[in-house]
Design a protein around this motif. Sequence first.
Motif, mmCIF file in Angstrom:
data_model
loop_
_atom_site.group_PDB
_atom_site.id
_atom_site.type_symbol
_atom_site.label_atom_id
_atom_site.label_comp_id
_atom_site.label_asym_id
_atom_site.label_seq_id
_atom_site.Cartn_x
_atom_site.Cartn_y
_atom_site.Cartn_z
ATOM 1 N N ALA A 97 0.051 12.833 -8.553
ATOM 2 C CA ALA A 97 -1.125 12.274 -8.651
ATOM 3 C C ALA A 97 -1.534 12.103 -10.073
ATOM 4 O O ALA A 97 -2.758 11.985 -10.322
ATOM 5 C CB ALA A 97 -2.258 12.857 -7.882
ATOM 6 N N ARG A 98 -0.617 11.623 -11.006
ATOM 7 C CA ARG A 98 -0.982 11.647 -12.527
ATOM 8 C C ARG A 98 -1.466 9.865 -12.485
ATOM 9 O O ARG A 98 -2.236 9.650 -13.486
ATOM 10 C CB ARG A 98 0.225 11.873 -13.297
ATOM 11 N N PHE A 99 -0.793 9.002 -11.670
ATOM 12 C CA PHE A 99 -1.243 7.627 -11.684
ATOM 13 C C PHE A 99 -2.022 7.199 -10.564
ATOM 14 O O PHE A 99 -1.960 7.652 -9.571
ATOM 15 C CB PHE A 99 0.000 6.832 -12.200
ATOM 16 N N ASN A 100 -2.999 6.361 -11.028
ATOM 17 C CA ASN A 100 -3.674 5.928 -9.947
ATOM 18 C C ASN A 100 -3.328 4.525 -9.508
ATOM 19 O O ASN A 100 -2.783 3.956 -10.118
ATOM 20 C CB ASN A 100 -5.449 6.076 -9.993
ATOM 21 N N ARG A 101 -4.171 3.985 -8.499
ATOM 22 C CA ARG A 101 -3.999 2.605 -8.020
ATOM 23 C C ARG A 101 -3.877 1.549 -9.131
ATOM 24 O O ARG A 101 -3.222 0.712 -9.031
ATOM 25 C CB ARG A 101 -4.879 2.138 -6.657
ATOM 26 N N ASN A 102 -5.016 1.696 -10.050
ATOM 27 C CA ASN A 102 -5.034 0.805 -11.105
ATOM 28 C C ASN A 102 -3.968 0.659 -12.155
ATOM 29 O O ASN A 102 -3.907 -0.405 -12.858
ATOM 30 C CB ASN A 102 -6.392 1.078 -11.962
ATOM 31 N N SER A 103 -3.242 1.635 -12.170
ATOM 32 C CA SER A 103 -2.158 1.750 -12.910
ATOM 33 C C SER A 103 -0.833 0.615 -12.524
ATOM 34 O O SER A 103 -0.181 0.135 -13.373
ATOM 35 C CB SER A 103 -1.563 3.220 -13.400
ATOM 36 N N ILE B 280 2.822 10.403 -4.604
ATOM 37 C CA ILE B 280 3.778 11.593 -4.329
ATOM 38 C C ILE B 280 4.677 11.746 -5.591
ATOM 39 O O ILE B 280 4.818 13.070 -6.040
ATOM 40 C CB ILE B 280 4.435 11.268 -3.192
ATOM 41 N N GLU B 281 5.312 11.106 -5.904
ATOM 42 C CA GLU B 281 6.383 11.066 -6.909
ATOM 43 C C GLU B 281 5.875 11.623 -8.301
ATOM 44 O O GLU B 281 6.417 12.375 -9.058
ATOM 45 C CB GLU B 281 6.931 9.712 -7.241
ATOM 46 N N THR B 282 4.562 11.094 -8.713
ATOM 47 C CA THR B 282 4.007 11.500 -10.041
ATOM 48 C C THR B 282 3.034 12.693 -10.077
ATOM 49 O O THR B 282 2.231 12.975 -11.014
ATOM 50 C CB THR B 282 3.333 10.176 -10.801
ATOM 51 N N ALA C 51 0.927 -1.290 -0.069
ATOM 52 C CA ALA C 51 -0.061 0.032 0.028
ATOM 53 C C ALA C 51 0.835 1.361 0.013
ATOM 54 O O ALA C 51 0.538 2.298 -0.637
ATOM 55 C CB ALA C 51 -0.807 -0.284 1.338
ATOM 56 N N THR C 52 1.984 1.291 0.712
ATOM 57 C CA THR C 52 2.983 2.479 0.633
ATOM 58 C C THR C 52 3.493 2.613 -0.658
ATOM 59 O O THR C 52 3.829 3.539 -1.016
ATOM 60 C CB THR C 52 4.075 1.932 1.597
ATOM 61 N N GLN C 53 3.629 1.419 -1.566
ATOM 62 C CA GLN C 53 3.996 1.665 -2.843
ATOM 63 C C GLN C 53 3.016 2.615 -3.733
ATOM 64 O O GLN C 53 3.443 3.554 -4.560
ATOM 65 C CB GLN C 53 4.376 0.548 -3.560
#
Length: 73
Positions: free
Chosen positions: A63-69, A59-61, A51-53
């Motif tokens: 918020a451009r990518f969501n969990r489904n990516s 944080i790194e992107t 979950a931390t990943q």
Amino acid sequence: MDLQLTVIGPGALVLLVFGDHLIQVVFSASYAAAAPSLHVLTLGLLSWSVATQSQLLQIETNARFNRNSLVVA
């Protein structure tokens, strides 16, 4: 992020296998009954690291990518 899983995975395995002995060495034999609780909490370590990943990816992107990516990648 892969380093996080690399460290937490074997660490959780060590706690699962040697948790009974570690509790007795660190706290004393009177706390040996707490070993099953340690096993349950150890399984939470693995899910927490995954979950931390997802949180780190947000944080790194910015918020451009969501969990489904993560599933696609």
